[in-house]
Design a protein around this motif. Structure first.
Motif, PDB file in Angstrom:
ATOM      1  N   GLN A  17       0.831  -1.200   0.000  1.00 31.69           N
ATOM      2  CA  GLN A  17       0.000   0.000   0.000  1.00 31.69           C
ATOM      3  C   GLN A  17       0.863   1.247   0.000  1.00 31.69           C
ATOM      4  OE1 GLN A  17      -2.695  -1.462  -0.305  1.00 31.69           O
ATOM      5  NE2 GLN A  17      -2.024  -3.243   0.768  1.00 31.69           N
ATOM      6  N   VAL A  18       0.258   2.350  -0.453  1.00 27.31           N
ATOM      7  CA  VAL A  18       0.991   3.613  -0.431  1.00 27.31           C
ATOM      8  C   VAL A  18      -0.005   4.750  -0.370  1.00 27.31           C
ATOM      9  CG1 VAL A  18       1.092   3.597  -2.944  1.00 27.31           C
ATOM     10  CG2 VAL A  18       2.620   5.066  -1.690  1.00 27.31           C
ATOM     11  N   THR A  19       0.254   5.739   0.468  1.00 25.26           N
ATOM     12  CA  THR A  19      -0.596   6.917   0.496  1.00 25.26           C
ATOM     13  C   THR A  19      -0.259   7.789  -0.694  1.00 25.26           C
ATOM     14  OG1 THR A  19       0.964   8.136   1.832  1.00 25.26           O
ATOM     15  CG2 THR A  19      -0.722   6.893   2.995  1.00 25.26           C
ATOM     16  N   THR A 298      11.821   9.082   4.697  1.00 22.58           N
ATOM     17  CA  THR A 298      12.149   8.997   3.271  1.00 22.58           C
ATOM     18  C   THR A 298      13.196   7.932   2.983  1.00 22.58           C
ATOM     19  OG1 THR A 298      13.901  10.668   3.362  1.00 22.58           O
ATOM     20  CG2 THR A 298      11.646  11.456   2.980  1.00 22.58           C
ATOM     21  N   GLY A 299      13.774   7.345   4.024  1.00 25.18           N
ATOM     22  CA  GLY A 299      14.704   6.241   3.841  1.00 25.18           C
ATOM     23  C   GLY A 299      16.102   6.668   3.454  1.00 25.18           C
ATOM     24  N   SER A 300      16.225   7.435   2.407  1.00 24.61           N
ATOM     25  CA  SER A 300      17.537   7.825   1.906  1.00 24.61           C
ATOM     26  C   SER A 300      18.239   8.836   2.799  1.00 24.61           C
ATOM     27  CB  SER A 300      17.402   8.398   0.489  1.00 24.61           C
ATOM     28  OG  SER A 300      16.426   9.420   0.453  1.00 24.61           O
ATOM     29  N   ALA A 301      17.504   9.465   3.712  1.00 24.70           N
ATOM     30  CA  ALA A 301      18.095  10.442   4.624  1.00 24.70           C
ATOM     31  C   ALA A 301      17.245  10.519   5.883  1.00 24.70           C
ATOM     32  CB  ALA A 301      18.183  11.820   3.962  1.00 24.70           C
ATOM     33  N   GLY A 379      10.248   0.750   0.813  1.00 28.71           N
ATOM     34  CA  GLY A 379       9.844   1.772  -0.147  1.00 28.71           C
ATOM     35  C   GLY A 379      10.254   1.437  -1.562  1.00 28.71           C
ATOM     36  N   ASP A 380      11.465   0.938  -1.752  1.00 28.93           N
ATOM     37  CA  ASP A 380      11.913   0.548  -3.095  1.00 28.93           C
ATOM     38  C   ASP A 380      11.048  -0.579  -3.651  1.00 28.93           C
ATOM     39  OD1 ASP A 380      13.889   2.433  -2.979  1.00 28.93           O
ATOM     40  OD2 ASP A 380      15.547   1.021  -2.654  1.00 28.93           O
ATOM     41  N   HIS A 381      10.699  -1.519  -2.782  1.00 33.29           N
ATOM     42  CA  HIS A 381       9.842  -2.620  -3.222  1.00 33.29           C
ATOM     43  C   HIS A 381       8.461  -2.101  -3.626  1.00 33.29           C
ATOM     44  CE1 HIS A 381       8.276  -6.698  -3.454  1.00 33.29           C
ATOM     45  NE2 HIS A 381       7.257  -6.319  -2.706  1.00 33.29           N
ATOM     46  N   LEU A 382       7.903  -1.217  -2.817  1.00 32.97           N
ATOM     47  CA  LEU A 382       6.601  -0.637  -3.137  1.00 32.97           C
ATOM     48  C   LEU A 382       6.645   0.122  -4.459  1.00 32.97           C
ATOM     49  CD1 LEU A 382       5.529   0.678   0.373  1.00 32.97           C
ATOM     50  CD2 LEU A 382       4.225  -0.916  -1.019  1.00 32.97           C
ATOM     51  N   LEU A 383       7.670   0.945  -4.633  1.00 33.28           N
ATOM     52  CA  LEU A 383       7.783   1.702  -5.876  1.00 33.28           C
ATOM     53  C   LEU A 383       7.853   0.781  -7.090  1.00 33.28           C
ATOM     54  CD1 LEU A 383      10.260   4.574  -4.905  1.00 33.28           C
ATOM     55  CD2 LEU A 383       7.913   4.850  -5.724  1.00 33.28           C
ATOM     56  N   VAL A 399       3.382   7.775  -9.980  1.00 31.72           N
ATOM     57  CA  VAL A 399       3.845   7.104  -8.763  1.00 31.72           C
ATOM     58  C   VAL A 399       5.048   7.890  -8.283  1.00 31.72           C
ATOM     59  CG1 VAL A 399       4.823   4.999  -7.783  1.00 31.72           C
ATOM     60  CG2 VAL A 399       3.048   4.838  -9.544  1.00 31.72           C
ATOM     61  N   ARG A 400       5.051   8.307  -7.020  1.00 28.26           N
ATOM     62  CA  ARG A 400       6.094   9.232  -6.594  1.00 28.26           C
ATOM     63  C   ARG A 400       6.396   9.104  -5.103  1.00 28.26           C
ATOM     64  NH1 ARG A 400       1.714  12.814  -8.274  1.00 28.26           N
ATOM     65  NH2 ARG A 400       0.449  13.394  -6.469  1.00 28.26           N
ATOM     66  N   GLY A 401       7.485   9.779  -4.714  1.00 30.14           N
ATOM     67  CA  GLY A 401       7.879   9.821  -3.309  1.00 30.14           C
ATOM     68  C   GLY A 401       9.175   9.086  -3.045  1.00 30.14           C
ATOM     69  N   GLN A 402       9.525   8.985  -1.773  1.00 23.64           N
ATOM     70  CA  GLN A 402      10.751   8.310  -1.346  1.00 23.64           C
ATOM     71  C   GLN A 402      10.488   7.521  -0.078  1.00 23.64           C
ATOM     72  OE1 GLN A 402      13.182  12.112  -1.483  1.00 23.64           O
ATOM     73  NE2 GLN A 402      14.746  10.680  -2.178  1.00 23.64           N
ATOM     74  N   GLY A 403      11.181   6.408   0.056  1.00 20.15           N
ATOM     75  CA  GLY A 403      11.052   5.607   1.264  1.00 20.15           C
ATOM     76  C   GLY A 403       9.617   5.189   1.504  1.00 20.15           C
ATOM     77  N   LEU A 404       9.144   5.472   2.710  1.00 18.20           N
ATOM     78  CA  LEU A 404       7.753   5.161   3.020  1.00 18.20           C
ATOM     79  C   LEU A 404       6.910   6.427   3.094  1.00 18.20           C
ATOM     80  CD1 LEU A 404       7.998   2.160   5.467  1.00 18.20           C
ATOM     81  CD2 LEU A 404       7.117   2.215   3.135  1.00 18.20           C
ATOM     82  N   MET A 405       7.259   7.389   2.251  1.00 15.69           N
ATOM     83  CA  MET A 405       6.384   8.530   1.999  1.00 15.69           C
ATOM     84  C   MET A 405       6.127   8.558   0.500  1.00 15.69           C
ATOM     85  SD  MET A 405       6.575  12.405   3.401  1.00 15.69           S
ATOM     86  CE  MET A 405       5.161  13.485   3.176  1.00 15.69           C
ATOM     87  N   LEU A 406       5.162   7.747   0.100  1.00 10.84           N
ATOM     88  CA  LEU A 406       4.901   7.507  -1.313  1.00 10.84           C
ATOM     89  C   LEU A 406       3.478   7.900  -1.689  1.00 10.84           C
ATOM     90  CD1 LEU A 406       6.528   3.964  -1.667  1.00 10.84           C
ATOM     91  CD2 LEU A 406       7.583   6.192  -2.078  1.00 10.84           C
ATOM     92  N   GLY A 407       3.313   8.300  -2.929  1.00  9.88           N
ATOM     93  CA  GLY A 407       2.005   8.692  -3.425  1.00  9.88           C
ATOM     94  C   GLY A 407       1.698   8.065  -4.767  1.00  9.88           C
ATOM     95  N   LEU A 408       0.426   7.819  -4.984  1.00  9.53           N
ATOM     96  CA  LEU A 408      -0.056   7.275  -6.245  1.00  9.53           C
ATOM     97  C   LEU A 408      -1.239   8.119  -6.680  1.00  9.53           C
ATOM     98  CD1 LEU A 408       0.092   4.881  -8.285  1.00  9.53           C
ATOM     99  CD2 LEU A 408      -1.563   3.713  -6.841  1.00  9.53           C
TER     100      LEU A 408
END
Length: 442
Positions: A17-19, A298-301, A379-383, A399-408
């Protein structure tokens, strides 16, 4: 979201899932379509609920709480318990919390280490103020500052993101001696009288005088903006705004690194470096609103602004800082903090011992359970999975965002990008019926 716990849930092979901005998506593991209808096993039995019925609670809310409040879903969901990545309703039904309490639960509902720290402090001292010394708030300030880059060394503890952003505006204006603040269209910074004026969406603005000294710049939206992902082109609008709508000197600039309430919209690449340089050249300070992007989400930072390679002068944070506690903070430089030393600064509840103990525990859990790294992996798996869906369905515009702050984002047409509002409603309700609670914005 509780990254480590969600990761365990995802690895069972059922749900992704992704917000997002206007809508959200999910996909079952390919083996059996019916797997989507069953949440992964979870070894926990919720406490039997014995309070008033859902109908009685709904009636009480309608009668005694603000009529301006809204609820998600056609049929409101009543939540009585939470455990890690899951929520339970009054009948014991389990839901996957894919919205994380509006991007607030950073290490899982009722994480045992956080609960233990709060309970221990509750039994010792619930409240004191800044007129006394207390080890919890002092040690917490140091531990929080240790997570900051550059000369961001002074902390103001407050109670909410709105209050933090209020404090940031006061600091900027007191330090620079200027008044104008530049914010972004589509941004969200709170619901106080001051921060309402910062918001760049009419949804959050009451029809009252507001926004004195606030100038809104073009939103550097890579998906819907006229310049795509070219941050420097959008920054030219800030230069034009300073030249045409201010005295030429500004107090500051404020932005989220990823606009959360606005629909999980990242800022165009290179935007913040260009704008920070411009604003500082005109006497202003740069404020990063990390209320949603902070604490490794965001995972990357650890902080969202680090993804654009900048260091702000003031950083505001809330939500994930306390995993649901009424806790927020403003971190700035000693030089800027000194601007308020001309008068007394006091906050009755800011950094109280219980919230400080909980905030310290959150930091420990983030490090101990590698929450930030899990955000990268999940997050990478979700993307990857969501972009695979996008390649199959024209309804998915972005489909956008980083880590576990993702949007669709769903659209009726990929060329016009007309929002697919009706389709959003069906997906949103359908996922709730399947046991997944998500958010929507934009």
């Amino acid at each position: 979201m509780a990254c480590a716990s969600l990761r365990r849930a995802l690895q069972t092979g059922a749900l992704w899932q992704v917000t997002g901005r206007r809508v959200f998506a999910s996909e079952a593991a390919p083996a059996h379509e019916m797997e989507l209808r069953v949440l992964p096993p979870f070894d926990y039995q919720p406490v039997a609920y014995t309070g008033p019925s859902k109908e009685e609670v709904f009636a009480l809310r309608k009668k005694y709480l603000s009529p301006a409040m809204f609820w998600h879903f056609r049929e409101p969901v009543m939540i009585t318990e939470g455990k890690m990545q899951y929520l339970f309703d009054e009948k014991g039904r389990r839901y996957l919390d894919a919205f994380a309490g509006i991007v607030t639960v950073s290490v899982g509902h009722c994480h045992p280490e956080v609960v233990a720290a709060i309970n221990r402090q509750n039994s010792l001292l619930q409240h004191t103020t800044t007129i006394y010394l207390n080890n919890e708030v002092a040690e917490y300030a140091k531990e929080l500052v240790d997570k900051m880059p550059g000369n961001l060394k002074v902390v103001y503890f407050v109670n909410s993101g709105s209050e933090a952003n209020d404090m940031a505006l006061l600091l900027a204006r007191a330090y620079t001696g200027s008044y104008d603040i530049i914010a972004l269209r589509n941004g969200y910074h709170g619901m106080s009288a001051e921060t309402m004026g910062l918001c760049g969406q009419h949804t959050w603005k009451q029809p009252v005088p507001q926004g004195f000294g606030i100038r809104h710049a073009m939103n550097p939206d890579p998906y819907r903006g006229p310049f795509g992902n070219d941050g420097k082109r959008y920054a030219e609008d800030v230069a034009d705004l300073i030249a045409g709508a201010t005295s030429g000197q500004v107090a500051g600039f404020i932005a989220e690194t990823i606009q959360g309430v606005g629909g999980t919209v990242p800022l165009a690449s290179g935007y913040l470096p260009a704008v920070y340089e411009l604003v500082r050249a005109h006497g202003g300070v740069c404020i990063a609103d990390e209320v949603q992007t902070g604490f490794g989400r965001t995972g990357s930072a650890f902080w969202g602004f680090q993804n654009q390679g900048v260091v702000p002068d003031i950083v505001t944070m809330a939500k994930g800082i306390g995993n649901g506690l009424p806790l927020a903070a403003v971190v700035t430089t000693p030089e800027i903090a000194a601007a308020l030393a001309k008068r007394i600064h006091f906050n009755t509840f800011g950094g109280n011992p219980v919230c400080s103990a909980g905030g310290r525990a959150v930091l420990r859990v983030i490090d101990k359970e590698r929450i930030q790294q899990h955000a990268v992996e999940v997050g990478d798996h979700l993307l990857q999975r969501l972009r695979a869906l996008q390649s199959k369905h024209d309804l998915i515009g972005d489909v956008r965002g980083q880590g576990l702050m993702l949007g669709l984002e769903l659209v009726k047409d990929r060329e016009t990008k007309a929002p697919a509002i009706a389709e959003l409603g069906e997906v949103f309700e359908g996922m709730k019926d399947l046991g997944v609670l998500m958010g929507k914005g934009g």
